[in-house]
Write an enzyme that holds these catalytic residues in place. Structure first.
Site, PDB file in Angstrom:
ATOM      1  N   LYS B 111      39.678  44.212  97.952  1.00 26.97           N
ATOM      2  CA  LYS B 111      39.382  45.086  99.024  1.00 26.97           C
ATOM      3  C   LYS B 111      37.962  44.666  99.614  1.00 26.97           C
ATOM      4  O   LYS B 111      36.875  44.954  99.071  1.00 26.97           O
ATOM      5  CB  LYS B 111      39.501  46.503  98.725  1.00 26.97           C
ATOM      6  CG  LYS B 111      39.217  47.244  99.989  1.00 26.97           C
ATOM      7  CD  LYS B 111      39.124  48.918  99.643  1.00 26.97           C
ATOM      8  CE  LYS B 111      38.555  49.486 100.826  1.00 26.97           C
ATOM      9  NZ  LYS B 111      38.415  50.950 100.807  1.00 26.97           N
ATOM     10  N   GLY B 172      35.690  59.352 103.612  1.00 30.94           N
ATOM     11  CA  GLY B 172      35.200  60.658 103.002  1.00 30.94           C
ATOM     12  C   GLY B 172      35.229  61.772 103.945  1.00 30.94           C
ATOM     13  O   GLY B 172      34.926  62.761 103.542  1.00 30.94           O
TER      14      GLY B 172
END
Lengths: 74, 269
Positions: B111, B172
């Site tokens: 990733k 987040g």
């Protein structure tokens, strides 16, 4: 008389002794550090050291090493 | 999808997705960061049903080499480790990190994320393009975190990225999908797997991503920062499955006004 090498290891300067009969290898360093070679990766002077070459990759003073592993991350 | 003759269970079992030649049943990819401890990490991941987990690459703590490691709690033989480049702000850092990850793990599915500065940590697309080009040239299979920019997404696909993963909201933040219309429009032009990565806050957000037609959802904080992470992991598992089924089922059209469900004839007077 074992050789002494000063390495920058994960950003910190540290001295290590090579074996009596020759220079210190990456393999030898990982053994001294008590690290499981299957769980880490090593970069020397910004070049990956393939696991298959740990035993024949010799370290000399001034080398900069990064030893990393996987930790939790998103 | 036809499946009129197949039972519902059969249909679900066969509903897999494939990235870079690897086929998965679970459409939930979870991060392994920000948990209370490694035990909770392992339990939450188990509860999520995920088959792919993202992991970070960091310096070994040399003063405590025998400290428990992630692999002891999240078995790399059971889960596909997807190394990330979290914390990398330049293409160079990201490429260096993933080369180390490939050596540590012996796999090339990764990733990529190249981030801009805090507090947004927004994808730095210039750095992302540079790193993607370098990694693809070097034989990596790159799942790429990116801006919700249809041109950038298409360009990344054309370069050879194996999955396109725009954010739903900042990493987040837990704000949920702020851009469902744009995500749908990007998805229309992408043929490789398409995932929402970042922004999911709770189960309904993950369901919405799947209803939009995403192949999978990637999240971390929504589980790790829930009051009860293991319960939320389970909720996410069900949300992703529910959203996927709703996508396959095809939602009813929206209409401005009521359309009664019960017959208007035969009423008592």
């Amino acid at each position: 008389m074992p050789s002494t090498v000063t390495l920058t290891l994960n950003g910190e300067s540290r001295a290590f002794h090579g074996p009596a009969d020759g220079p210190l290898s990456v393999q030898g360093l990982l053994v001294q550090l008590e690290l499981d070679t299957r769980k880490v990766a090593v970069e020397r002077n910004e070049e990956i050291v393939p696991r298959s070459r740990y035993a024949e990759t010799w370290l000399s003073s001034g080398d900069s090493l990064e030893i990393v592993h996987f930790i939790g991350g998103g | 999808m036809d499946g009129q003759t197949a039972g519902e269970d059969t249909q679900v079992t066969e509903d897999t997705w494939t990235v870079a030649g690897r086929t998965f049943r679970s459409r939930l990819i979870v991060g392994t960061g920000r948990y209370k401890d490694l035990e909770e990490t392992g339990a939450a991941i188990e509860a999520s049903g995920a088959e792919i987990v993202t992991v970070a690459v960091r310096r070994v703590n040399l003063s405590d080499p025998k400290a428990p490691m992630l692999q002891d709690y999240v078995d790399p033989k059971k889960y596909t480790y997807l190394p990330n480049t979290a914390g990398c702000f330049t293409a160079r850092e990201a490429v260096r990190t993933l080369r180390l990850a490939r050596e540590a793990g012996d796999w090339n599915l990764v990733k990529l994320e190249v981030l801009g500065p805090a507090p947004l940590l927004y994808p730095d697309m210039q750095g992302t393009f540079e790193a993607a080009a370098e990694l693809i040239k070097d034989g990596f299979e790159v799942m790429v975190y990116c801006a919700d920019d249809p041109l950038a997404a298409k360009r990344l696909e054309d370069m050879g990225c194996v999955a396109i993963m725009p954010l739903g909201a900042p990493i987040g933040s837990g704000l949920g999908l702020q851009n469902p219309a744009m995500l749908s429009m990007i998805k229309e032009n992408i043929t490789v797997p398409f995932l929402v990565d970042a922004g999911v806050g709770t189960a309904s957000d993950a369901a919405i991503a799947m209803e939009l037609g995403c192949d999978a959802v990637l999240l971390n904080s929504a589980i790790a920062h829930a009051k009860n992470p293991i319960l939320m992991a389970k909720a996410m598992k069900h949300a992703v499955e529910a959203g996927r089924l709703a996508h396959l089922a095809g939602r009813m059209p929206r209409r401005m006004g009521a359309d009664p469900s019960s017959p208007l004839s035969g009423l008592i007077r």
